[in-house]
Design a protein around this motif. Structure first.
Motif, PDB file in Angstrom:
ATOM      1  N   GLU A 119       9.107  -3.176   5.264  1.00 26.90           N
ATOM      2  CA  GLU A 119      10.405  -3.758   5.640  1.00 26.90           C
ATOM      3  C   GLU A 119      10.769  -3.438   7.083  1.00 26.90           C
ATOM      4  O   GLU A 119      11.233  -4.299   7.822  1.00 26.90           O
ATOM      5  CB  GLU A 119      11.493  -3.234   4.692  1.00 26.90           C
ATOM      6  CG  GLU A 119      12.905  -3.583   5.083  1.00 26.90           C
ATOM      7  CD  GLU A 119      13.294  -5.035   4.880  1.00 26.90           C
ATOM      8  OE1 GLU A 119      14.349  -5.435   5.396  1.00 26.90           O
ATOM      9  OE2 GLU A 119      12.550  -5.781   4.219  1.00 26.90           O
ATOM     10  N   SER A 120      10.570  -2.197   7.501  1.00 25.89           N
ATOM     11  CA  SER A 120      11.013  -1.788   8.829  1.00 25.89           C
ATOM     12  C   SER A 120      10.045  -2.185   9.945  1.00 25.89           C
ATOM     13  O   SER A 120      10.478  -2.456  11.059  1.00 25.89           O
ATOM     14  CB  SER A 120      11.254  -0.278   8.873  1.00 25.89           C
ATOM     15  OG  SER A 120      10.066   0.427   8.593  1.00 25.89           O
ATOM     16  N   HIS A 121       8.755  -2.262   9.641  1.00 28.34           N
ATOM     17  CA  HIS A 121       7.770  -2.571  10.677  1.00 28.34           C
ATOM     18  C   HIS A 121       7.165  -3.971  10.554  1.00 28.34           C
ATOM     19  O   HIS A 121       6.503  -4.440  11.466  1.00 28.34           O
ATOM     20  CB  HIS A 121       6.648  -1.531  10.674  1.00 28.34           C
ATOM     21  CG  HIS A 121       7.087  -0.206  11.224  1.00 28.34           C
ATOM     22  ND1 HIS A 121       7.839   0.687  10.492  1.00 28.34           N
ATOM     23  CD2 HIS A 121       6.903   0.363  12.428  1.00 28.34           C
ATOM     24  CE1 HIS A 121       8.081   1.747  11.234  1.00 28.34           C
ATOM     25  NE2 HIS A 121       7.530   1.584  12.411  1.00 28.34           N
ATOM     26  N   GLY A 122       7.329  -4.607   9.418  1.00 26.98           N
ATOM     27  CA  GLY A 122       6.905  -5.996   9.267  1.00 26.98           C
ATOM     28  C   GLY A 122       5.473  -6.216   8.828  1.00 26.98           C
ATOM     29  O   GLY A 122       5.111  -7.338   8.492  1.00 26.98           O
ATOM     30  N   ALA A 123       4.659  -5.174   8.808  1.00 28.62           N
ATOM     31  CA  ALA A 123       3.269  -5.343   8.399  1.00 28.62           C
ATOM     32  C   ALA A 123       2.686  -3.988   8.005  1.00 28.62           C
ATOM     33  O   ALA A 123       3.029  -2.956   8.588  1.00 28.62           O
ATOM     34  CB  ALA A 123       2.440  -5.947   9.526  1.00 28.62           C
ATOM     35  N   THR A 124       1.830  -4.016   7.016  1.00 28.14           N
ATOM     36  CA  THR A 124       1.066  -2.840   6.607  1.00 28.14           C
ATOM     37  C   THR A 124      -0.303  -3.340   6.143  1.00 28.14           C
ATOM     38  O   THR A 124      -0.493  -4.540   5.939  1.00 28.14           O
ATOM     39  CB  THR A 124       1.731  -2.092   5.434  1.00 28.14           C
ATOM     40  OG1 THR A 124       1.858  -2.965   4.332  1.00 28.14           O
ATOM     41  CG2 THR A 124       3.086  -1.507   5.823  1.00 28.14           C
ATOM     42  N   ILE A 125      -1.199  -2.423   5.957  1.00 25.32           N
ATOM     43  CA  ILE A 125      -2.506  -2.751   5.395  1.00 25.32           C
ATOM     44  C   ILE A 125      -2.642  -1.992   4.092  1.00 25.32           C
ATOM     45  O   ILE A 125      -2.441  -0.779   4.050  1.00 25.32           O
ATOM     46  CB  ILE A 125      -3.654  -2.376   6.361  1.00 25.32           C
ATOM     47  CG1 ILE A 125      -3.550  -3.195   7.637  1.00 25.32           C
ATOM     48  CG2 ILE A 125      -5.011  -2.553   5.684  1.00 25.32           C
ATOM     49  CD1 ILE A 125      -4.507  -2.779   8.726  1.00 25.32           C
ATOM     50  N   VAL A 126      -2.955  -2.712   3.029  1.00 24.22           N
ATOM     51  CA  VAL A 126      -3.186  -2.094   1.728  1.00 24.22           C
ATOM     52  C   VAL A 126      -4.696  -2.125   1.497  1.00 24.22           C
ATOM     53  O   VAL A 126      -5.304  -3.174   1.441  1.00 24.22           O
ATOM     54  CB  VAL A 126      -2.427  -2.819   0.597  1.00 24.22           C
ATOM     55  CG1 VAL A 126      -2.740  -2.160  -0.742  1.00 24.22           C
ATOM     56  CG2 VAL A 126      -0.923  -2.804   0.868  1.00 24.22           C
ATOM     57  N   GLN A 127      -5.287  -0.943   1.378  1.00 23.85           N
ATOM     58  CA  GLN A 127      -6.735  -0.805   1.265  1.00 23.85           C
ATOM     59  C   GLN A 127      -7.162  -0.647  -0.190  1.00 23.85           C
ATOM     60  O   GLN A 127      -6.393  -0.173  -1.025  1.00 23.85           O
ATOM     61  CB  GLN A 127      -7.191   0.443   2.032  1.00 23.85           C
ATOM     62  CG  GLN A 127      -6.814   0.407   3.498  1.00 23.85           C
ATOM     63  CD  GLN A 127      -7.175   1.674   4.224  1.00 23.85           C
ATOM     64  OE1 GLN A 127      -7.774   1.598   5.260  1.00 23.85           O
ATOM     65  NE2 GLN A 127      -6.833   2.835   3.699  1.00 23.85           N
ATOM     66  N   ASN A 128      -8.397  -1.017  -0.442  1.00 29.34           N
ATOM     67  CA  ASN A 128      -9.049  -0.846  -1.744  1.00 29.34           C
ATOM     68  C   ASN A 128      -8.294  -1.572  -2.860  1.00 29.34           C
ATOM     69  O   ASN A 128      -8.112  -1.033  -3.956  1.00 29.34           O
ATOM     70  CB  ASN A 128      -9.226   0.643  -2.065  1.00 29.34           C
ATOM     71  CG  ASN A 128     -10.121   1.309  -1.051  1.00 29.34           C
ATOM     72  OD1 ASN A 128     -11.182   0.787  -0.692  1.00 29.34           O
ATOM     73  ND2 ASN A 128      -9.684   2.456  -0.543  1.00 29.34           N
ATOM     74  N   THR A 129      -7.892  -2.799  -2.555  1.00 28.96           N
ATOM     75  CA  THR A 129      -7.239  -3.620  -3.580  1.00 28.96           C
ATOM     76  C   THR A 129      -8.305  -4.160  -4.529  1.00 28.96           C
ATOM     77  O   THR A 129      -9.482  -4.236  -4.174  1.00 28.96           O
ATOM     78  CB  THR A 129      -6.496  -4.803  -2.939  1.00 28.96           C
ATOM     79  OG1 THR A 129      -7.420  -5.619  -2.230  1.00 28.96           O
ATOM     80  CG2 THR A 129      -5.398  -4.321  -2.017  1.00 28.96           C
ATOM     81  N   PRO A 130      -7.893  -4.533  -5.746  1.00 33.62           N
ATOM     82  CA  PRO A 130      -8.871  -5.131  -6.670  1.00 33.62           C
ATOM     83  C   PRO A 130      -9.518  -6.343  -5.989  1.00 33.62           C
ATOM     84  O   PRO A 130      -8.851  -7.168  -5.392  1.00 33.62           O
ATOM     85  CB  PRO A 130      -8.020  -5.545  -7.866  1.00 33.62           C
ATOM     86  CG  PRO A 130      -6.827  -4.657  -7.814  1.00 33.62           C
ATOM     87  CD  PRO A 130      -6.574  -4.424  -6.349  1.00 33.62           C
ATOM     88  N   GLY A 131     -10.804  -6.402  -6.068  1.00 29.70           N
ATOM     89  CA  GLY A 131     -11.528  -7.513  -5.452  1.00 29.70           C
ATOM     90  C   GLY A 131     -12.014  -7.209  -4.044  1.00 29.70           C
ATOM     91  O   GLY A 131     -12.704  -8.024  -3.438  1.00 29.70           O
ATOM     92  N   ASP A 132     -11.624  -6.026  -3.492  1.00 28.74           N
ATOM     93  CA  ASP A 132     -12.133  -5.670  -2.143  1.00 28.74           C
ATOM     94  C   ASP A 132     -13.623  -5.429  -2.182  1.00 28.74           C
ATOM     95  O   ASP A 132     -14.189  -4.972  -3.105  1.00 28.74           O
ATOM     96  CB  ASP A 132     -11.451  -4.381  -1.634  1.00 28.74           C
ATOM     97  CG  ASP A 132     -10.179  -4.680  -0.854  1.00 28.74           C
ATOM     98  OD1 ASP A 132      -9.857  -5.862  -0.689  1.00 28.74           O
ATOM     99  OD2 ASP A 132      -9.525  -3.701  -0.433  1.00 28.74           O
TER     100      ASP A 132
END
Length: 132
Positions: A119-132
């Protein structure tokens, strides 16, 4: 003002759909019909809108509640300023924060950290999601 029917039904404030103690819905998204319709509607003496849905469910929305959630640009900005987190501008040295999928899904504190950062920075990276 115009409000999408699905949005109105999703935001029903009745005791079956909304838990005031948790300030959140108790109505499950899986129960939401996307092709719903209104059987009838009326404006009550106090200005509230009453909607009877095609499945028989009844929703009532106060005029104040609807005005606070208006889809007009001005109202959306006002609502966002009241409820949104301050935005943080990126600098040249800014690195996008990384989060582990399993940690977000299993730990409420990590979920909150991710949501606040998103919310505050507008972007994040989510690692090791299902299907990665």
């Amino acid at each position: 003002e115009v409000y999408p029917l699905v949005w109105l039904r999703d935001n029903c404030q009745c005791h079956l759909c909304f838990d005031p103690r948790a300030l959140g819905r108790s109505f499950l998204m899986s129960e939401l019909q996307m092709n719903l319709s209104v059987s009838s509607h009326s404006v009550k003496e106090d200005g509230s809108l009453e909607v009877i849905w095609d499945d028989g469910h009844q929703s009532t929305y106060t005029s104040r509640w609807l005005q606070e959630r208006s889809f007009s640009g001005e109202a959306r900005k006002r609502y966002r300023n009241m409820h949104g987190l301050p935005k943080k501008l990126w600098t040249k040295s800014y690195e996008v924060s990384r989060f582990e999928y399993d940690s977000i899904m299993e730990n409420e504190k990590d979920m909150l950290k991710w949501l606040v950062k998103q919310e505050s920075h507008g972007a994040t990276i989510v690692q090791n999601t299902p299907g990665d």
